[in-house]
Write a protein that holds these residues in place. Structure first.
Motif, PDB file in Angstrom:
ATOM      1  N   GLU A  20      70.262  58.647 119.499  1.00 30.27           N
ATOM      2  CA  GLU A  20      70.810  59.862 118.890  1.00 30.27           C
ATOM      3  C   GLU A  20      71.179  59.678 117.420  1.00 30.27           C
ATOM      4  OE1 GLU A  20      74.099  61.092 121.280  1.00 30.27           O
ATOM      5  OE2 GLU A  20      72.957  60.977 123.127  1.00 30.27           O
ATOM      6  N   LEU A  21      71.112  58.475 116.939  1.00 28.26           N
ATOM      7  CA  LEU A  21      71.533  58.189 115.570  1.00 28.26           C
ATOM      8  C   LEU A  21      70.383  58.399 114.586  1.00 28.26           C
ATOM      9  CD1 LEU A  21      73.531  54.908 116.231  1.00 28.26           C
ATOM     10  CD2 LEU A  21      74.431  57.243 116.027  1.00 28.26           C
ATOM     11  N   SER A  22      70.739  58.524 113.339  1.00 29.69           N
ATOM     12  CA  SER A  22      69.716  58.631 112.298  1.00 29.69           C
ATOM     13  C   SER A  22      69.039  57.267 112.142  1.00 29.69           C
ATOM     14  CB  SER A  22      70.356  59.033 110.970  1.00 29.69           C
ATOM     15  OG  SER A  22      71.125  57.958 110.453  1.00 29.69           O
ATOM     16  N   PRO A  23      67.840  57.247 111.602  1.00 30.69           N
ATOM     17  CA  PRO A  23      67.175  55.959 111.367  1.00 30.69           C
ATOM     18  C   PRO A  23      68.021  55.004 110.518  1.00 30.69           C
ATOM     19  CG  PRO A  23      65.605  57.741 111.096  1.00 30.69           C
ATOM     20  CD  PRO A  23      66.969  58.373 111.261  1.00 30.69           C
ATOM     21  N   GLU A  24      68.738  55.542 109.556  1.00 26.21           N
ATOM     22  CA  GLU A  24      69.583  54.693 108.703  1.00 26.21           C
ATOM     23  C   GLU A  24      70.707  54.051 109.504  1.00 26.21           C
ATOM     24  OE1 GLU A  24      68.901  57.979 107.950  1.00 26.21           O
ATOM     25  OE2 GLU A  24      67.334  57.575 106.475  1.00 26.21           O
ATOM     26  N   GLN A  25      71.337  54.832 110.365  1.00 20.64           N
ATOM     27  CA  GLN A  25      72.416  54.309 111.198  1.00 20.64           C
ATOM     28  C   GLN A  25      71.886  53.244 112.156  1.00 20.64           C
ATOM     29  OE1 GLN A  25      73.494  58.217 112.626  1.00 20.64           O
ATOM     30  NE2 GLN A  25      75.510  58.062 111.667  1.00 20.64           N
ATOM     31  N   ARG A  26      70.735  53.524 112.766  1.00 25.38           N
ATOM     32  CA  ARG A  26      70.124  52.547 113.675  1.00 25.38           C
ATOM     33  C   ARG A  26      69.785  51.270 112.928  1.00 25.38           C
ATOM     34  NH1 ARG A  26      67.274  56.937 116.134  1.00 25.38           N
ATOM     35  NH2 ARG A  26      65.491  56.525 114.807  1.00 25.38           N
ATOM     36  N   ASP A  27      69.239  51.404 111.717  1.00 29.43           N
ATOM     37  CA  ASP A  27      68.858  50.222 110.938  1.00 29.43           C
ATOM     38  C   ASP A  27      70.062  49.316 110.696  1.00 29.43           C
ATOM     39  OD1 ASP A  27      66.244  51.084 110.839  1.00 29.43           O
ATOM     40  OD2 ASP A  27      66.326  51.737 108.738  1.00 29.43           O
ATOM     41  N   GLU A  28      71.199  49.907 110.371  1.00 28.13           N
ATOM     42  CA  GLU A  28      72.406  49.110 110.139  1.00 28.13           C
ATOM     43  C   GLU A  28      72.812  48.352 111.401  1.00 28.13           C
ATOM     44  OE1 GLU A  28      74.029  48.335 107.261  1.00 28.13           O
ATOM     45  OE2 GLU A  28      72.258  49.329 106.453  1.00 28.13           O
ATOM     46  N   TYR A  62      62.059  53.696 121.116  1.00 28.04           N
ATOM     47  CA  TYR A  62      62.295  52.481 120.325  1.00 28.04           C
ATOM     48  C   TYR A  62      61.045  51.642 120.129  1.00 28.04           C
ATOM     49  CZ  TYR A  62      62.833  50.476 125.018  1.00 28.04           C
ATOM     50  OH  TYR A  62      62.639  50.108 126.323  1.00 28.04           O
ATOM     51  N   ASP A  63      59.948  52.008 120.758  1.00 34.17           N
ATOM     52  CA  ASP A  63      58.703  51.258 120.592  1.00 34.17           C
ATOM     53  C   ASP A  63      58.089  51.438 119.204  1.00 34.17           C
ATOM     54  OD1 ASP A  63      58.719  50.179 123.138  1.00 34.17           O
ATOM     55  OD2 ASP A  63      57.483  51.775 123.994  1.00 34.17           O
ATOM     56  N   LYS A  64      58.487  52.482 118.499  1.00 31.85           N
ATOM     57  CA  LYS A  64      57.882  52.781 117.201  1.00 31.85           C
ATOM     58  C   LYS A  64      58.435  51.925 116.076  1.00 31.85           C
ATOM     59  CE  LYS A  64      57.047  57.413 118.764  1.00 31.85           C
ATOM     60  NZ  LYS A  64      57.703  58.647 119.009  1.00 31.85           N
ATOM     61  N   ASP A  65      59.568  51.305 116.289  1.00 33.89           N
ATOM     62  CA  ASP A  65      60.204  50.461 115.270  1.00 33.89           C
ATOM     63  C   ASP A  65      60.180  49.016 115.771  1.00 33.89           C
ATOM     64  OD1 ASP A  65      62.369  48.857 114.103  1.00 33.89           O
ATOM     65  OD2 ASP A  65      63.017  50.722 113.147  1.00 33.89           O
ATOM     66  N   PRO A  66      59.508  48.119 115.063  1.00 34.49           N
ATOM     67  CA  PRO A  66      59.370  46.746 115.575  1.00 34.49           C
ATOM     68  C   PRO A  66      60.702  46.017 115.772  1.00 34.49           C
ATOM     69  CG  PRO A  66      58.401  46.948 113.376  1.00 34.49           C
ATOM     70  CD  PRO A  66      58.808  48.312 113.801  1.00 34.49           C
ATOM     71  N   LEU A  68      63.691  47.508 116.491  1.00 38.38           N
ATOM     72  CA  LEU A  68      64.303  48.089 117.693  1.00 38.38           C
ATOM     73  C   LEU A  68      63.616  47.545 118.939  1.00 38.38           C
ATOM     74  CD1 LEU A  68      64.871  51.847 116.834  1.00 38.38           C
ATOM     75  CD2 LEU A  68      66.597  50.224 117.578  1.00 38.38           C
ATOM     76  N   TRP A  69      62.303  47.458 118.892  1.00 36.52           N
ATOM     77  CA  TRP A  69      61.543  46.943 120.022  1.00 36.52           C
ATOM     78  C   TRP A  69      61.972  45.515 120.344  1.00 36.52           C
ATOM     79  CZ3 TRP A  69      57.963  43.070 120.980  1.00 36.52           C
ATOM     80  CH2 TRP A  69      57.208  43.208 122.139  1.00 36.52           C
ATOM     81  N   LEU A  70      62.155  44.702 119.292  1.00 41.52           N
ATOM     82  CA  LEU A  70      62.604  43.323 119.505  1.00 41.52           C
ATOM     83  C   LEU A  70      64.004  43.278 120.111  1.00 41.52           C
ATOM     84  CD1 LEU A  70      61.383  41.423 116.330  1.00 41.52           C
ATOM     85  CD2 LEU A  70      60.793  40.913 118.701  1.00 41.52           C
ATOM     86  N   VAL A  71      64.887  44.140 119.641  1.00 42.21           N
ATOM     87  CA  VAL A  71      66.251  44.166 120.183  1.00 42.21           C
ATOM     88  C   VAL A  71      66.217  44.539 121.655  1.00 42.21           C
ATOM     89  CG1 VAL A  71      68.437  45.440 120.133  1.00 42.21           C
ATOM     90  CG2 VAL A  71      67.456  44.561 118.015  1.00 42.21           C
ATOM     91  N   PHE A  72      65.557  45.643 121.983  1.00 40.10           N
ATOM     92  CA  PHE A  72      65.541  46.097 123.373  1.00 40.10           C
ATOM     93  C   PHE A  72      64.856  45.102 124.295  1.00 40.10           C
ATOM     94  CE2 PHE A  72      67.036  50.038 121.770  1.00 40.10           C
ATOM     95  CZ  PHE A  72      67.537  50.741 122.847  1.00 40.10           C
ATOM     96  N   ASN A  73      63.745  44.551 123.866  1.00 41.99           N
ATOM     97  CA  ASN A  73      63.007  43.624 124.722  1.00 41.99           C
ATOM     98  C   ASN A  73      63.558  42.206 124.662  1.00 41.99           C
ATOM     99  OD1 ASN A  73      60.621  45.141 125.958  1.00 41.99           O
ATOM    100  ND2 ASN A  73      60.637  45.815 123.845  1.00 41.99           N
ATOM    101  N   GLY A  74      64.063  41.794 123.522  1.00 43.39           N
ATOM    102  CA  GLY A  74      64.587  40.442 123.384  1.00 43.39           C
ATOM    103  C   GLY A  74      65.890  40.223 124.112  1.00 43.39           C
ATOM    104  N   LEU A  75      66.795  41.193 124.029  1.00 42.88           N
ATOM    105  CA  LEU A  75      68.092  41.015 124.683  1.00 42.88           C
ATOM    106  C   LEU A  75      67.984  40.909 126.198  1.00 42.88           C
ATOM    107  CD1 LEU A  75      70.434  43.333 122.589  1.00 42.88           C
ATOM    108  CD2 LEU A  75      70.401  40.833 122.653  1.00 42.88           C
ATOM    109  N   GLU A  76      66.887  41.377 126.740  1.00 41.65           N
ATOM    110  CA  GLU A  76      66.672  41.240 128.184  1.00 41.65           C
ATOM    111  C   GLU A  76      66.710  39.769 128.601  1.00 41.65           C
ATOM    112  OE1 GLU A  76      63.481  42.439 131.700  1.00 41.65           O
ATOM    113  OE2 GLU A  76      63.030  42.961 129.617  1.00 41.65           O
TER     114      GLU A  76
END
Length: 108
Positions: A20-28, A62-66, A68-76
């Motif tokens: 739900e956050l803006s791309p800038e907020q997610r990036d931070e 989150y698959d569109k941002d590498p 974000l993809w690393l965070v979601f898949n890596g933290l698993e």
């Protein structure tokens, strides 16, 4: 289908909030999480990246941002100590981001 992060109630809520956050907020937030991962286990993502299944036809938000993809898949694959540090980071940081998001949403 059960998501891997649903076993961590707080982490799941914070990861869901990111959609739900803006791309800038997610990036931070992602930058901070990547710092934690690199500090705690410098080779963690490098060691696991080749094992990640990348399904080109399954396009989650989150698959569109590498990163974000690393965070979601890596933290698993992270241990509980690293997950706790990420949750603590979210507690410190995401509440301010969510407050800003709520203010923007209520202004509409």
């Amino acid at each position: 289908m059960t998501r891997w992060y649903d076993r961590y109630d707080e982490l799941g809520k914070y990861l869901d909030l990111m959609a739900e956050l803006s791309p800038e907020q997610r990036d931070e937030l992602v930058k901070g999480i990547m710092v934690i991962i690199k500090r705690e286990s410098p080779d963690f993502l490098t060691d696991l990246v080749l094992q990640f299944p990348l399904d080109l036809f399954r396009r989650r938000w989150y698959d569109k941002d590498p990163y974000l993809w690393l965070v979601f898949n890596g933290l698993e694959y992270a241990d509980d100590a690293m997950v706790k540090k990420v949750i603590d980071y979210f507690k410190e940081t995401a509440s301010a981001v969510k407050g800003e998001y709520d203010l923007k949403r209520s202004a509409r």
